[in-house]
Design a protein around this motif. Structure first.
Motif, PDB file in Angstrom:
ATOM      1  N   SER A  25      -7.301   6.147  -9.602  1.00 26.73           N
ATOM      2  CA  SER A  25      -7.765   7.515  -9.346  1.00 26.73           C
ATOM      3  C   SER A  25      -6.576   8.463  -9.250  1.00 26.73           C
ATOM      4  N   GLU A  26      -5.773   8.266  -8.240  1.00 27.83           N
ATOM      5  CA  GLU A  26      -4.567   9.070  -8.049  1.00 27.83           C
ATOM      6  C   GLU A  26      -3.749   8.461  -6.929  1.00 27.83           C
ATOM      7  N   VAL A  27      -2.596   9.037  -6.673  1.00 30.13           N
ATOM      8  CA  VAL A  27      -1.747   8.621  -5.564  1.00 30.13           C
ATOM      9  C   VAL A  27      -1.757   9.751  -4.541  1.00 30.13           C
ATOM     10  N   GLY A  31      -6.515   8.918  -3.021  1.00 26.57           N
ATOM     11  CA  GLY A  31      -6.339   7.747  -3.867  1.00 26.57           C
ATOM     12  C   GLY A  31      -5.524   6.687  -3.161  1.00 26.57           C
ATOM     13  N   GLU A  34       0.681   6.133  -0.772  1.00 30.81           N
ATOM     14  CA  GLU A  34       2.011   6.041  -1.382  1.00 30.81           C
ATOM     15  C   GLU A  34       2.739   4.763  -0.988  1.00 30.81           C
ATOM     16  N   CYS A  48      -3.133   7.765 -13.907  1.00 29.43           N
ATOM     17  CA  CYS A  48      -4.118   8.365 -13.007  1.00 29.43           C
ATOM     18  C   CYS A  48      -5.244   8.993 -13.824  1.00 29.43           C
ATOM     19  N   LYS A  50      -6.795  11.828 -13.760  1.00 31.25           N
ATOM     20  CA  LYS A  50      -6.613  13.196 -14.252  1.00 31.25           C
ATOM     21  C   LYS A  50      -5.787  13.215 -15.534  1.00 31.25           C
ATOM     22  N   GLU A  51      -4.733  12.422 -15.560  1.00 34.33           N
ATOM     23  CA  GLU A  51      -3.893  12.339 -16.749  1.00 34.33           C
ATOM     24  C   GLU A  51      -4.641  11.662 -17.895  1.00 34.33           C
TER      25      GLU A  51
END
Length: 340
Positions: A25-27, A31, A34, A48, A50-51
């Protein structure tokens, strides 16, 4: 020395090329934390969501695993159709009620989760909610830090935990861990489960089996929900079940929000049908800011943080990696979820 250096560089390059691509999903807050991204990067190239969505045609064919955290990326047909090389969807956590496992399997994609490693932290959270609600910890804290406080009101009176009766609904791995902790408080432990546990298991924690859920609800001072969300457990605790509980009883939920009929719970809390509720899960999450549960003085709510410890999330991510690596290598998955 030059030759050794070149060999090391070539080895590192080969290792990097061997890494497979995974979709996350994301960091960050919504998501992967870290602190655990280093575990993923040791084994995979990460992209991710979005990318990925900027160019799914380019990225889609190289994704072999999707790692879900907090229900994201959602394993919806529109996304899965963009991942022709996908071999596995790995869910961070035990519950898979948000996954259509038969559909995912029909695409030739396996599903895995992370059982076991979440049990201790979730059981700890259940006991934390029970104790905080019983002894009015949050209320006491607010009084203690209030600049207007000049004395502690005698009305700040909790209920006894030691020697009370605990009812556990769902005596799986987590439920059993709750029972182990409760034994230290000399609690009388009742449990209701689809299948009765062994005599040895019962004796180890001093638990008694209630074949009928009603009996457990009638007798318990604290009722802890530790069940998976299924069609059978959706709305398991509603008006009738709450009416069977003691007016001095507390409901603790560390399973899924939909296990409880929240409208019925609001009514029971307002009317004094039960004393209190302590919830680590709601539906939805977070609740709308005008939801009546948020304004009731006899409710304690935490934001689904039962597994949120640094040690536990690292264990979860390691297990996610193990399952993803097994899938991309064509090996048996340690924690494959199979349809019945």
């Amino acid at each position: 020395m030059v030759r050794i250096f070149l060999n090391v560089c070539l080895s590192q390059q080969v290792m990097a090329e061997d890494k497979q691509w995974v979709l996350i999903s994301e960091v960050g807050d919504e998501g992967f934390h870290e602190d655990v991204v280093d575990i993923l990067k040791q084994h995979f190239h990460l992209i991710c969501l979005k990318e990925f969505l900027k160019n799914p045609v380019l990225h889609g064919p190289k994704i072999q695993a999707m790692l879900m955290w907090n229900y994201s990326p959602a394993a919806e047909p529109s996304l899965l159709s963009c991942l022709p090389s996908l071999k596995v969807v790995v869910n961070g956590g035990v519950g898979i009620d948000h996954l259509d496992v038969p559909y995912i399997n029909s695409l030739g994609v396996k599903v895995a989760n992370t059982p076991g490693v979440v049990s201790d932290a979730t059981a700890d959270m259940a006991m934390a909610l029970l104790l905080a609600s019983a002894r009015m910890v949050v209320e006491g804290h607010l009084i203690s830090v209030d600049s207007k406080t000049t004395h502690v009101p005698q009305s700040l009176m909790g209920v006894e935990v030691t020697g009370s009766t605990l009812g556990i609904i769902g005596m799986g791995h987590i439920g059993y861990k709750v029972a182990q902790r409760s034994k230290g408080f000399n609690m009388r432990i009742l449990y209701h489960n689809r299948n009765r546990r062994s005599v040895e298991d019962e004796q180890a924690v001093g638990a008694s089996y209630c074949e009928k859920l009603d009996d457990l609800l009638n007798e318990s001072d604290f009722v802890v929900l530790v069940v998976n969300l299924t069609p059978e457990t959706t709305g398991l605790i509603s008006h009738r079940e709450l009416s069977l509980m003691k007016p001095t009883a507390t409901l603790i939920n560390v399973s899924r929000g939909l296990v409880v009929d929240q409208d019925a719970l609001v009514k029971a809390l307002k009317s004094g049908t039960i004393r209190a509720a302590a919830l680590d899960v709601t539906h939805p999450e977070p609740l709308p800011r005008d939801h009546p549960l948020l304004s009731l003085p006899n409710v304690l709510i935490t934001p689904h943080t039962g597994t949120n410890t640094h040690a536990t999330i690292r264990k979860m991510v390691h297990l996610m990696v193990d399952n993803a690596l097994a899938a991309v290598k064509g090996l048996p998955l340690p924690n494959e979820v199979k349809t019945k």
